[in-house]
Enzyme design. Structure first.
Site, PDB file in Angstrom:
ATOM      1  N   SER A 116       6.105   9.833   4.449  1.00  0.00           N
ATOM      2  CA  SER A 116       6.161   8.380   4.573  1.00  0.00           C
ATOM      3  C   SER A 116       4.770   7.742   4.442  1.00  0.00           C
ATOM      4  O   SER A 116       4.194   7.723   3.371  1.00  0.00           O
ATOM      5  CB  SER A 116       6.832   8.007   5.898  1.00  0.00           C
ATOM      6  OG  SER A 116       7.151   6.646   5.945  1.00  0.00           O
ATOM      7  N   ASP A 167      -3.780   7.779  -7.269  1.00  0.00           N
ATOM      8  CA  ASP A 167      -3.617   6.889  -8.421  1.00  0.00           C
ATOM      9  C   ASP A 167      -4.905   6.169  -8.784  1.00  0.00           C
ATOM     10  O   ASP A 167      -5.179   5.914  -9.968  1.00  0.00           O
ATOM     11  CB  ASP A 167      -2.516   5.868  -8.150  1.00  0.00           C
ATOM     12  CG  ASP A 167      -1.122   6.448  -8.360  1.00  0.00           C
ATOM     13  OD1 ASP A 167      -1.017   7.665  -8.609  1.00  0.00           O
ATOM     14  OD2 ASP A 167      -0.138   5.691  -8.264  1.00  0.00           O
ATOM     15  N   LYS A 223       9.500  11.195   1.629  1.00  0.00           N
ATOM     16  CA  LYS A 223      10.210  10.049   2.217  1.00  0.00           C
ATOM     17  C   LYS A 223       9.557   8.769   1.695  1.00  0.00           C
ATOM     18  O   LYS A 223       8.529   8.336   2.183  1.00  0.00           O
ATOM     19  CB  LYS A 223      10.178  10.069   3.734  1.00  0.00           C
ATOM     20  CG  LYS A 223      10.945   8.911   4.361  1.00  0.00           C
ATOM     21  CD  LYS A 223      10.840   8.902   5.880  1.00  0.00           C
ATOM     22  CE  LYS A 223      11.628   7.738   6.463  1.00  0.00           C
ATOM     23  NZ  LYS A 223      11.078   6.423   6.089  1.00  0.00           N
TER      24      LYS A 223
END
Length: 451
Positions: free
Chosen positions: A300, A311, A325
């Site tokens: 999460s 990224d 998740k």
């Protein structure tokens, strides 16, 4: 009560049929109305099943209890994270973000009817007892978990500090179920820890994300920078077995290292489920390299941080693929005593990757190995101890008598045995040692102008 319930259902059905009959004016409108009244047959079926249970079940069942079962069944059928929250469960939701509660110290979910350990929490009874991410709990004391809801299982695991509970666990790689006895305690979750692994190389461990996690992390980094003489060569951010927590905490931690662009965004069916979080133009490390440690217990919010840093090419992610998740749960009140916790959106990394059921794949995959040092009896011979070796011009005050005479073996005494507190990092934590080596390499590459 039963008559009232059936009457209410009948009224709903009657109104729906009336609406459908009136809606025969046009084919397009009829199709819309058909979609709206599609659940009528299911509602009739529900009313019929409800009646049969009331009439024929071996024991009398309270109406409210049956309705709660039905509501929970609807939510349980959606995904493992949606749930019906009533009364005491409200307090549990508050405890999960306050940082203190009673119990064993594990973050759990449901899988195939069993309680699955997402991750043990640092410095808790569960962690001390050796409970691991991925464990499936099949019994709580003498009670089978199969048939329990997640909330019911959590209620059993919680209890007065000092009392014990026995968990029977299915663990991957184990030939038989593992039985663990754990003594309950007050769980005080300390979100951020940190230390210098070597001078100028900082280590920060985040065990979960709370409202003040980012501020605590920045304070710890500043303190480590001071201890290191005013600068840091790099940081290892350890998110292993971090089950997540507060979204804003994860966004703030990511933002501490990213200077522009998005951190994370969410998408759902409603306008309120759409949100975007952008980074502010500051970096608490002033561009120093970062290595992030993750594993299958990273879930999460910790996946949001790892995905954002990956990224933006702000960090190297190493370890194991994360839990996966990538969904947002919203608590929607139904009345004063109950609410539905329902999945309303999905998380996406800045590059548009969905975390859900995929996780964050590390840049460098590492296995959780255990390393043992061989007993060292002799130090290997070096050039400097050979008789008649050439002298380095930089050597000063070299005494030729210190070199062994011809014919001697050149062996030297073994180094003093290290104390237990001096255990090498590679033995203490192999993955962390590898992260430190990579971090050093990134720093050296940066000094030589590498990208």
């Amino acid at each position: 009560m039963k008559k009232e319930l059936l009457l209410t259902l009948s009224v709903c059905i009657a109104l729906g049929i009336g609406g459908f009959a009136v809606a025969e004016e046009s084919a397009a409108q009829a199709e819309v109305e058909k979609e709206e009244v599609a659940p009528l047959e299911s509602l009739r079926q529900f009313a019929e099943v409800f009646t049969r249970i009331k009439q024929s079940y071996v024991e009398e069942v309270d109406d409210d209890k049956l309705i709660r079962f039905a509501i929970r069944g609807m939510l349980d059928g959606l995904d493992p994270h949606s749930d019906f929250v009533i009364e005491d469960d409200y307090e549990e939701l508050q405890e999960n973000t306050s940082g203190e509660f009673g119990g064993l110290g594990i973050e759990v979910g449901m899988e195939d009817g069993f309680v699955k350990v997402i991750s043990p929490i640092d410095d808790t009874p569960a962690a001390a007892a050796g409970v691991k991410a991925g464990d499936l709990i099949i019994r709580l004391d003498d009670q089978p978990v199969k048939g329990m809801t997640l909330n019911e299982a959590v209620d059993v695991m919680r209890g007065k500090p000092g009392t014990s509970i026995t968990l029977t666990i299915l663990r991957g790689g184990a030939d038989a179920p593992v039985v663990v006895e754990i003594e309950r305690d007050i769980i005080r979750v300390k979100s951020v820890k940190g230390r210098l692994l070597e001078k100028a190389y900082a280590y920060i461990r985040i065990s979960n994300f709370q409202q003040h996690t980012s501020k605590d992390m920045v304070k710890r980094i500043d303190r480590l920078r001071e201890e290191s003489g005013g600068s840091l060569n790099g940081l290892i951010l350890d998110l292993r077995n971090n089950p997540g927590g507060v979204l804003n905490g994860a966004v703030a931690v990511s933002d501490a290292f990213i200077t522009k662009g998005e951190v994370v965004y969410t998408e759902g069916r409603t306008k309120s489920s759409m949100s975007r979080f952008a980074a502010k133009p500051d970096d608490v490390l002033d561009g120093a390299p970062i290595v992030v440690l993750v594993n299958e217990g990273s879930a999460s919010a910790s996946e949001i941080v790892a995905g954002a840093l990956q990224d933006h090419q702000r960090a190297i992610i190493i370890g194991r693929t994360t839990f996966g998740k990538g969904s947002v749960q919203t608590v929607i009140p139904v009345d004063e005593k109950s609410a539905v916790k329902i999945t309303t959106a999905r998380y996406f990394t800045p590059n548009g990757r969905s975390i859900q059921a995929e996780g964050i794949v590390p840049d460098i995959e590492l296995q959780p190995l255990t390393v043992e040092l061989k007993e060292k009896k002799l130090t290997l011979v070096r050039e400097s101890v050979l008789s008649g070796h050439l002298v380095n011009h930089d050597e000063e005050d070299t005494d030729p008598a210190q070199a062994p005479a011809n014919g001697e073996s050149g062996e030297v005494e073994a180094e003093p045995e290290k104390k237990e507190s001096d255990t090498p990092l590679v033995v203490e934590d192999f993955m962390l040692n590898e992260a430190l080596n990579i971090l050093k390499g990134l720093h050296i590459l940066g000094q030589h102008g590498g990208e």
